[in-house]
Design a protein around this motif. Structure first.
Motif, short mmCIF file in Angstrom:
data_model
loop_
_atom_site.label_atom_id
_atom_site.label_comp_id
_atom_site.label_asym_id
_atom_site.label_seq_id
_atom_site.Cartn_x
_atom_site.Cartn_y
_atom_site.Cartn_z
N GLN A 161 0.82 -1.21 0.00
CA GLN A 161 0.00 0.00 0.00
C GLN A 161 0.86 1.27 0.00
O GLN A 161 0.47 2.28 -0.58
CB GLN A 161 -0.94 0.00 1.21
CG GLN A 161 -2.08 -1.01 1.12
CD GLN A 161 -1.63 -2.43 1.39
OE1 GLN A 161 -0.86 -2.67 2.33
NE2 GLN A 161 -2.08 -3.38 0.59
N ASP A 162 2.02 1.21 0.61
CA ASP A 162 2.93 2.35 0.62
C ASP A 162 3.39 2.67 -0.80
O ASP A 162 3.41 3.84 -1.21
CB ASP A 162 4.13 2.05 1.52
CG ASP A 162 5.04 3.25 1.73
OD1 ASP A 162 4.62 4.20 2.42
OD2 ASP A 162 6.16 3.24 1.19
N THR A 167 3.11 6.09 -5.53
CA THR A 167 3.02 6.10 -6.99
C THR A 167 1.83 6.94 -7.45
O THR A 167 1.94 7.73 -8.40
CB THR A 167 2.87 4.66 -7.52
OG1 THR A 167 4.00 3.88 -7.11
CG2 THR A 167 2.78 4.64 -9.04
N TRP A 168 0.69 6.78 -6.79
CA TRP A 168 -0.49 7.55 -7.16
C TRP A 168 -0.27 9.04 -6.93
O TRP A 168 -0.63 9.87 -7.77
CB TRP A 168 -1.70 7.06 -6.38
CG TRP A 168 -2.95 7.83 -6.72
CD1 TRP A 168 -3.74 7.69 -7.81
CD2 TRP A 168 -3.52 8.91 -5.95
NE1 TRP A 168 -4.78 8.59 -7.79
CE2 TRP A 168 -4.67 9.35 -6.65
CE3 TRP A 168 -3.18 9.51 -4.75
CZ2 TRP A 168 -5.47 10.38 -6.19
CZ3 TRP A 168 -3.98 10.56 -4.27
CH2 TRP A 168 -5.10 10.98 -4.99
N GLY A 173 1.17 14.64 -9.44
CA GLY A 173 2.07 15.78 -9.34
C GLY A 173 2.47 16.14 -7.92
O GLY A 173 2.95 17.25 -7.66
N LEU A 174 2.29 15.20 -6.98
CA LEU A 174 2.62 15.44 -5.58
C LEU A 174 3.82 14.59 -5.17
O LEU A 174 3.81 13.37 -5.31
CB LEU A 174 1.42 15.11 -4.69
CG LEU A 174 0.17 15.97 -4.93
CD1 LEU A 174 -1.04 15.37 -4.23
CD2 LEU A 174 0.41 17.40 -4.45
N LYS A 175 4.84 15.23 -4.64
CA LYS A 175 6.07 14.54 -4.30
C LYS A 175 6.08 14.09 -2.83
O LYS A 175 5.48 14.74 -1.97
CB LYS A 175 7.27 15.44 -4.57
CG LYS A 175 7.45 15.81 -6.04
CD LYS A 175 8.66 16.71 -6.23
CE LYS A 175 8.83 17.08 -7.70
NZ LYS A 175 10.00 17.98 -7.92
N LYS A 229 -8.70 -0.52 -6.94
CA LYS A 229 -9.13 -1.35 -8.07
C LYS A 229 -9.45 -0.50 -9.30
O LYS A 229 -9.36 -0.97 -10.43
CB LYS A 229 -10.32 -2.21 -7.67
CG LYS A 229 -11.61 -1.46 -7.44
CD LYS A 229 -12.73 -2.38 -6.99
CE LYS A 229 -13.05 -3.42 -8.03
NZ LYS A 229 -14.19 -4.28 -7.62
N ASP A 230 -9.81 0.77 -9.08
CA ASP A 230 -10.14 1.65 -10.20
C ASP A 230 -8.90 2.05 -11.00
O ASP A 230 -9.02 2.61 -12.10
CB ASP A 230 -10.84 2.92 -9.70
CG ASP A 230 -12.19 2.62 -9.06
OD1 ASP A 230 -12.81 1.60 -9.43
OD2 ASP A 230 -12.62 3.40 -8.18
N LEU A 231 -7.72 1.77 -10.47
CA LEU A 231 -6.47 2.14 -11.13
C LEU A 231 -5.88 1.02 -11.98
O LEU A 231 -4.89 1.24 -12.67
CB LEU A 231 -5.44 2.57 -10.08
CG LEU A 231 -5.87 3.66 -9.09
CD1 LEU A 231 -4.75 3.94 -8.10
CD2 LEU A 231 -6.28 4.92 -9.82
N TRP A 232 -6.51 -0.18 -11.95
CA TRP A 232 -5.95 -1.34 -12.62
C TRP A 232 -6.87 -1.84 -13.74
O TRP A 232 -8.10 -1.71 -13.62
CB TRP A 232 -5.73 -2.47 -11.62
CG TRP A 232 -4.67 -2.18 -10.61
CD1 TRP A 232 -4.82 -1.57 -9.39
CD2 TRP A 232 -3.28 -2.49 -10.72
NE1 TRP A 232 -3.63 -1.49 -8.74
CE2 TRP A 232 -2.66 -2.04 -9.53
CE3 TRP A 232 -2.50 -3.11 -11.69
CZ2 TRP A 232 -1.29 -2.19 -9.29
CZ3 TRP A 232 -1.14 -3.26 -11.46
CH2 TRP A 232 -0.55 -2.80 -10.27
#
Length: 358
Positions: A161-162, A167-168, A173-175, A229-232
């Motif tokens: 999850q980390d 990654t997300w 655009g957030l570091k 799940k919406d990202l895969w």
């Protein structure tokens, strides 16, 4: 069957994690009866299987297999099953690589890390769960832009999850950095501590596996900003896989086959009788943690999960690439990490479709 649970040594970063080691007396011993009607045990020359798992709903197949006695029956009376529980992937992989356990249910990122740092001393031999990871935030956070300057939690630095959260955030655009700095501060901590921190307002959200994500929603009054799940593609990605030491696999293929036969039977029970499976899972979680989940939590969390022996191998490569992208992993060749030979033999014998490895 023996269960081993001992705290990690002081100074370790995994607060509340549990690990087993050979030679340490068990603090909990339970003999479990059988249920269902599993197929005959796979003949075995005998021996011991030391198996790890987490007291999470994402490990429901493992918990059901243990609590119902399915694993013990599938392994046969001449195999001793000893179980150990963990709260984080790195402690489970450390136990595996040190030889303290022989196999473990674990998230894909720590499995990949173990493969990378051991030069192939482990193999993924099956999947267990897909889905069941969400970013839950407090009211008022409605978009990625709202997260700038906020503090979020994950179960552990570099865990599945980390990696997903970092990654997300990068894609938005957030570091972030591993010291908790950047546009969004990420604080790796024990899941129970995260729930408390969320309820008191010490953190603004967390990317967590079930049942903790649902607990943040129901008990902490949080809202879902991202359902992973919406990202895969097709919503499929590995959340839990079954990892075994390569030397143990080579020395005891019959025991590994029995374990996989047990997983198939437990997976069938999980999918055919959710009510019984939820009862067994809650029973197993209470045995380890001392506390049962509410019916509302386990029923809501269950809906976010897909229990499958397919390791969704394509997602393993994506997870590895993501870890490299955010600087938590050096480039790694995953060829051979997922060996489905024994599993596919069992699936074929049962008239089921094979699954892909790497």
């Amino acid at each position: 069957m023996t269960r081993l649970r001992i705290p990690l040594k002081p100074g370790r970063p995994h607060v509340g994690s549990l690990i087993s080691a050979g030679g340490i007396a068990a603090v909990l011993i339970a003999t479990l009866g059988a249920c269902a009607s599993p197929a005959p045990a796979v003949p075995s020359a005998g021996g011991t299987l030391r198996l790890g798992y987490f007291p999470n709903i994402t490990h429901a197949t493992a918990i059901v297999g243990i609590e119902s006695g399915i694993f013990a029956k599938a392994l046969g009376s001449n195999v001793t099953l000893k179980t150990s529980t963990f709260n984080a992937g790195s402690s489970a992989s450390e136990a595996l690589l040190s030889g303290a356990i022989d196999a473990t249910f674990i998230g894909p990122s720590p499995a990949i890390n173990a493969w990378s740092k051991s030069s192939g001393a482990v193999r993924i031999i099956a999947g267990a769960t897909s889905g069941g990871a969400l970013l839950v935030v407090k009211a008022g956070i409605a978009s990625p832009a709202d997260l700038k300057g906020k503090k979020l939690a994950t179960p552990q630095l570099g865990n599945t999850q980390d990696v997903a959260l970092r990654t997300w955030l990068l894609s938005q655009g957030l570091k972030t950095d591993t010291q908790g700095g950047g546009d969004v501060s990420i604080v790796p901590q024990d899941n129970a501590q995260t729930l408390q921190a969320f309820e008191t307002g010490a953190i603004d959200g967390a990317w967590l596996p079930e049942p903790w994500a649902t607990r943040l929603i129901l008990e902490g009054h949080g809202t879902v900003l991202v359902n992973e799940k919406d990202l895969w593609p097709q919503g499929k990605f590995a959340t839990t896989v079954l990892l075994v030491r390569t030397d143990y696999l080579a020395a005891h293929p019959d025991i590994v086959k029995g374990l996989l036969q047990g997983e198939l039977q437990a997976n069938d029970l999980v999918n055919s009788d959710p009510t019984q499976a939820q009862t067994l899972t809650n029973q197993g979680i209470a045995t380890v943690t001392g506390t049962k989940l509410s019916d509302a939590v386990i029923q809501a969390a269950w809906k976010n999960l897909d229990f499958t022996v397919d390791p969704v191998a394509s997602s393993l490569k994506t997870s590895a690439d993501d870890a490299v992208k955010i600087g938590l992993l050096k480039g790694v060749n995953l060829t051979g990490i997922a060996d489905m030979t024994i599993l596919n033999g069992l699936l074929s014998a049962a008239g089921k479709q094979p699954v892909s490895g790497l």
